[in-house]
Design an enzyme around this catalytic site. Structure first.
Site, PDB file in Angstrom:
ATOM      1  N   ARG A 278     114.636  27.593  65.433  1.00 15.03           N
ATOM      2  CA  ARG A 278     115.549  28.730  65.368  1.00 15.03           C
ATOM      3  C   ARG A 278     116.284  29.012  66.682  1.00 15.03           C
ATOM      4  O   ARG A 278     117.505  29.184  66.692  1.00 15.03           O
ATOM      5  CB  ARG A 278     114.791  30.025  64.984  1.00 15.03           C
ATOM      6  CG  ARG A 278     114.552  30.184  63.518  1.00 15.03           C
ATOM      7  CD  ARG A 278     113.232  30.850  63.292  1.00 15.03           C
ATOM      8  NE  ARG A 278     112.208  29.912  63.706  1.00 15.03           N
ATOM      9  CZ  ARG A 278     111.683  28.991  62.880  1.00 15.03           C
ATOM     10  NH1 ARG A 278     112.042  28.949  61.644  1.00 15.03           N
ATOM     11  NH2 ARG A 278     110.776  28.121  63.309  1.00 15.03           N
ATOM     12  N   THR A 279     115.557  29.093  67.774  1.00 15.96           N
ATOM     13  CA  THR A 279     116.182  29.587  69.004  1.00 15.96           C
ATOM     14  C   THR A 279     117.253  28.614  69.493  1.00 15.96           C
ATOM     15  O   THR A 279     118.383  29.010  69.791  1.00 15.96           O
ATOM     16  CB  THR A 279     115.119  29.826  70.087  1.00 15.96           C
ATOM     17  OG1 THR A 279     114.058  30.586  69.507  1.00 15.96           O
ATOM     18  CG2 THR A 279     115.689  30.583  71.258  1.00 15.96           C
TER      19      THR A 279
ATOM     20  N   LYS B 232     110.478  12.226  84.646  1.00 17.20           N
ATOM     21  CA  LYS B 232     110.269  11.500  85.918  1.00 17.20           C
ATOM     22  C   LYS B 232     109.766  12.448  86.995  1.00 17.20           C
ATOM     23  O   LYS B 232     109.676  12.078  88.160  1.00 17.20           O
ATOM     24  CB  LYS B 232     111.590  10.875  86.373  1.00 17.20           C
ATOM     25  CG  LYS B 232     112.230   9.941  85.380  1.00 17.20           C
ATOM     26  CD  LYS B 232     113.606   9.498  85.924  1.00 17.20           C
ATOM     27  CE  LYS B 232     114.535   9.058  84.813  1.00 17.20           C
ATOM     28  NZ  LYS B 232     115.938   9.096  85.224  1.00 17.20           N
TER      29      LYS B 232
ATOM     30  N   ARG C 273     113.853  26.975  77.456  1.00 20.29           N
ATOM     31  CA  ARG C 273     112.487  27.240  76.962  1.00 20.29           C
ATOM     32  C   ARG C 273     111.551  26.264  77.666  1.00 20.29           C
ATOM     33  O   ARG C 273     111.850  25.072  77.778  1.00 20.29           O
ATOM     34  CB  ARG C 273     112.392  27.042  75.454  1.00 20.29           C
ATOM     35  CG  ARG C 273     110.943  27.085  74.960  1.00 20.29           C
ATOM     36  CD  ARG C 273     110.811  27.081  73.465  1.00 20.29           C
ATOM     37  NE  ARG C 273     111.284  28.334  72.900  1.00 20.29           N
ATOM     38  CZ  ARG C 273     111.217  28.618  71.597  1.00 20.29           C
ATOM     39  NH1 ARG C 273     110.702  27.745  70.757  1.00 20.29           N
ATOM     40  NH2 ARG C 273     111.648  29.775  71.140  1.00 20.29           N
TER      41      ARG C 273
ATOM     42  N   HIS D 105     110.185  36.490  75.466  1.00 16.97           N
ATOM     43  CA  HIS D 105     111.212  35.875  74.606  1.00 16.97           C
ATOM     44  C   HIS D 105     112.226  36.992  74.294  1.00 16.97           C
ATOM     45  O   HIS D 105     112.319  37.486  73.176  1.00 16.97           O
ATOM     46  CB  HIS D 105     110.543  35.345  73.342  1.00 16.97           C
ATOM     47  CG  HIS D 105     111.379  34.421  72.511  1.00 16.97           C
ATOM     48  ND1 HIS D 105     112.728  34.209  72.722  1.00 16.97           N
ATOM     49  CD2 HIS D 105     111.042  33.634  71.447  1.00 16.97           C
ATOM     50  CE1 HIS D 105     113.167  33.338  71.822  1.00 16.97           C
ATOM     51  NE2 HIS D 105     112.172  32.976  71.035  1.00 16.97           N
TER      52      HIS D 105
END
Ligand code: CP
Length: 310
Positions: free
Chosen positions: A58-59, A87, A108, A136
């Site tokens: 969703r986000t 890396k 995120r 959030h």
């Protein structure tokens, strides 16, 4: 009119009531516009970078939809394996690099504080789309938009938050916003997944009425809204701890049949087993409407952070 131009969105506690009102107003306007047109030209030429070091449906997709509906472009890192994070590149260096390409970053990451690190390094707005078990904030804004839409007002609310309150970043952010509207809060969880003490302490300091309980039917009988959450399996160090609490609270057709009061059911999603699919047709089941609202709220935020009047 307040300006969010150039700001970072990192924590639920950063908003004033007035800012929330303006974001809600802009989101409602954009919702209306999207009923008339497929897309707008408000952010033509602007680029959004989505940096996702943790899974999301969703986000990430709603931010990308929001930017494209506003006429802007998107560059995306959908998993850390496909970037130089694999890396060993730091979050700060990644953000600083990406800010050479984009006008706004959505990030995120599994670590609390990572979005702030990105924001400190990048000269463009950074939006926290979830930092581990931290915050959030854009989910909280779309939740507030949904609550008002479903219940008509944010005044005198009683809200039951249910499930993994220890690890749930959505509830950590949402209580900050609800506290501005003096909501009464019932925290319903197994003992080991209680709301962190720092959060309950801060809410009490603000004079917010809270009750912690394990009894969902009792809390629900006093609430306008149940905010259900998933047990966050990925945050458990030991899977046996997860097995002990999974399936602790389930909203199913029997639960709905036993309700004595009209109640709205929300969930940030994804769900696992905590809301039965048989509940989806219950008129108060708002979780897919909540998903749709996320696009309008994120459109409003992108436009405002990039200095557009909506
Ligand atoms: N609500 C939410 O954050 O969903 P995703 O994890 O799918 O982005």
């Amino acid at each position: 009119m307040l300006s969010l131009k150039g700001k970072d969105i990192l924590h639920g506690n950063q908003f004033s009531k007035r800012e929330i009102e303006e974001i809600m107003k802009a989101a409602a306007y954009l919702e209306k516009e999207m009923k008339r047109k497929d897309s707008l030209n408000l952010l033509k030429g602007k680029i959004l970078a989505t940096l996702f070091f943790e899974p999301s449906t969703r986000t990430r997709l709603s931010f990308e939809t929001a930017m494209q509906r506003l006429g802007g472009g998107v560059i995306s890192m959908a998993s850390p394996e496909s970037s130089s994070a694999a890396k060993g590149e730091t979050v700060a260096d990644t953000a600083r690099t990406v800010s050479q390409y984009a006008d706004v970053i959505v990030i995120r990451h599994p670590r609390i504080g990572s979005a702030k690190e990105a924001a400190d390094a990048a000269p463009i707005p950074v939006i926290n789309a979830g930092d581990g078990a931290g915050q959030h904030p854009t989910q909280a804004l779309l939740d507030i938009f949904t609550i008002r839409r479903e219940l008509g007002s944010l005044k005198n609310l009683a809200v039951s938050m249910v499930g993994d309150l220890k690890n749930g970043r959505t509830v950590h952010a949402l209580v900050e916003l609800l506290s501005l509207f003096q909501a009464r809060l019932y925290f319903v969880s197994p003992l080991e997944l209680r709301m962190p003490e720092a959060i309950t302490f801060s809410l009490k300091q603000k004079g917010i009425e809270i009750e912690e309980t394990e009894d969902l039917p009792k809390a629900a009988s006093k609430s306008d809204l149940i905010y259900m959450t998933r047990i966050q399996k990925e945050r458990f160090e030991d899977l046996s701890g997860y097995e002990r609490v999974k399936g602790h609270y389930v909203i199913d057709e029997n639960f709905i049949a036993g309700l004595k009061n009209k109640i709205i059911i929300m969930h940030p999603l994804p769900r696992v087993d905590e809301i039965s699919q048989k509940v989806d047709d219950y008129p108060g089941a708002a979780y897919f409407r909540q998903v749709r609202n996320g696009v309008y709220v994120r459109m409003a935020l992108l436009a405002m952070l990039l200095g557009k009047r909506v």
